[in-house]
Enzyme design. Structure first.
Site, PDB file in Angstrom:
ATOM      1  CG  HIS A  34      53.056  10.746 -48.841  1.00 39.63           C
ATOM      2  ND1 HIS A  34      53.259  11.750 -49.747  1.00 39.63           N
ATOM      3  CD2 HIS A  34      54.261  10.526 -48.253  1.00 39.63           C
ATOM      4  CE1 HIS A  34      54.523  12.151 -49.693  1.00 39.63           C
ATOM      5  NE2 HIS A  34      55.159  11.412 -48.815  1.00 39.63           N
ATOM      6  CE  LYS A 150      59.753   9.040 -54.796  1.00 37.80           C
ATOM      7  NZ  LYS A 150      61.031   9.737 -54.695  1.00 37.80           N
ATOM      8  CB  SER A 186      58.432  12.406 -56.196  1.00 41.88           C
ATOM      9  OG  SER A 186      59.306  13.304 -55.545  1.00 41.88           O
TER      10      SER A 186
END
Ligand code: PAF
Length: 287
Positions: A34, A150, A186
């Site tokens: 992020h 992703k 993730s």
């Protein structure tokens, strides 16, 4: 960094700022993946533009028995990460703000692509994703939105939604950020036990192998997909799907793999579902 919980307050701020306004939607539990999206957003926004992020764990995109209630919620750490990367504004609504009509909410129906792959295992997931992102685009009104590569099927479907419903926003897809051993970052990686975490990079290693194999010769797509599945299963994971499809349409190639294709994989490690992908013309890279 300004933090808004209410739509009306956000809109007051929005009316005062100049564009570009670059938006990164998230469900929180932020990590370096992020952070790289925010850095990318900052670059696109330039010195005069602004960067907005949202954190909302969207109940509509979780199925019954999925991990909605245990999805990691780390808002204070998330705020610190966003502020450190010079995010201008964080939209942090609760479910009543996003869904005042509750179960009666009008939804976005994403069409047949939403029933394949992730959608086959997670019915209703992409309806939830498209609905919340449509609402966020209407609230935030960004000029650009950045998503990570992703979640490949997600960005293909959202690109289609943006086109089909005429949202005036440019979608940018940013590369997957990986751990040093190749595991795609993730929020769900934190569910893995140390033993599962040790096994997980087989997905990345298999994708690298498959991309090299596809590039070095004429390859039958079904045979290559079967070999990918075999390698991941042998590595101790349970492959849910391993497919080769066109990167724009997600349709299967007719016979041979081509450079317009992408390899999409989902695999389970215990109860944790991991997804990853690699474009045939992508240079495999770590971190
Ligand atoms: O990718 C995610 O984190 C979510 O699906 C998104 C795009 C923020 C919608 O809830």
């Amino acid at each position: 960094m300004r933090i808004f919980h209410q739509i009306a307050e956000y809109r007051q701020w929005r009316a005062t700022i100049r564009t570009p306004l670059v938006f990164v939607p998230t469900m929180g539990a932020l990590h370096e993946g992020h952070a790289s999206l925010i850095t990318h957003a900052r670059r696109v926004a330039g010195p005069d533009g602004a960067v907005a992020a949202s954190i909302f764990v969207n109940p509509m995109q979780f199925g019954a028995g999925e991990d909605f209630s245990r999805y990691p919620r780390t808002v204070k750490e998330d705020e610190a990460l966003l502020a450190a990367r010079s995010t201008d504004v964080l939209f942090l609504p609760d479910a009543n703000v996003m869904y005042p009509s509750g179960a009666e909410t009008v939804k976005v129906t994403p069409g047949p692509l939403a029933g394949m792959l992730e959608g086959a295992d997670r019915p209703g997931h992409f309806e939830g994703v498209c609905t919340v992102v449509a609402k966020l685009l209407n609230i935030i009104t960004p000029t650009h939105m950045i998503l990570g590569q992703k979640d490949f099927q997600q960005h293909v479907l959202l690109a289609k939604m943006i086109r089909d419903l005429d949202f005036p926003v440019n979608l940018i897809v940013a590369p997957t950020v990986r751990e040093p051993d190749g595991l795609a970052m993730s929020s769900r990686n934190r569910y893995l036990t140390p033993e599962q975490r040790r096994l997980a990079p087989i997905i990345y290693r298999t994708l690298c192998w498959a991309v090299q194999a596809a590039r070095s010769g004429d390859r039958d797509a079904d045979e290559l997909a079967a070999e990918i599945r075999h390698r991941i299963d042998t590595g101790g994971l349970e492959t849910r799907y391993a497919v080769i499809c066109n990167a724009k349409t997600l349709l299967p190639p007719r016979g041979r793999v081509s450079k317009e294709d992408v390899i999409l994989v989902a695999a389970k490690l215990g109860t944790t579902r991991l997804i990853d992908n690699m474009l045939i013309n992508e240079e495999p890279s770590h971190g």
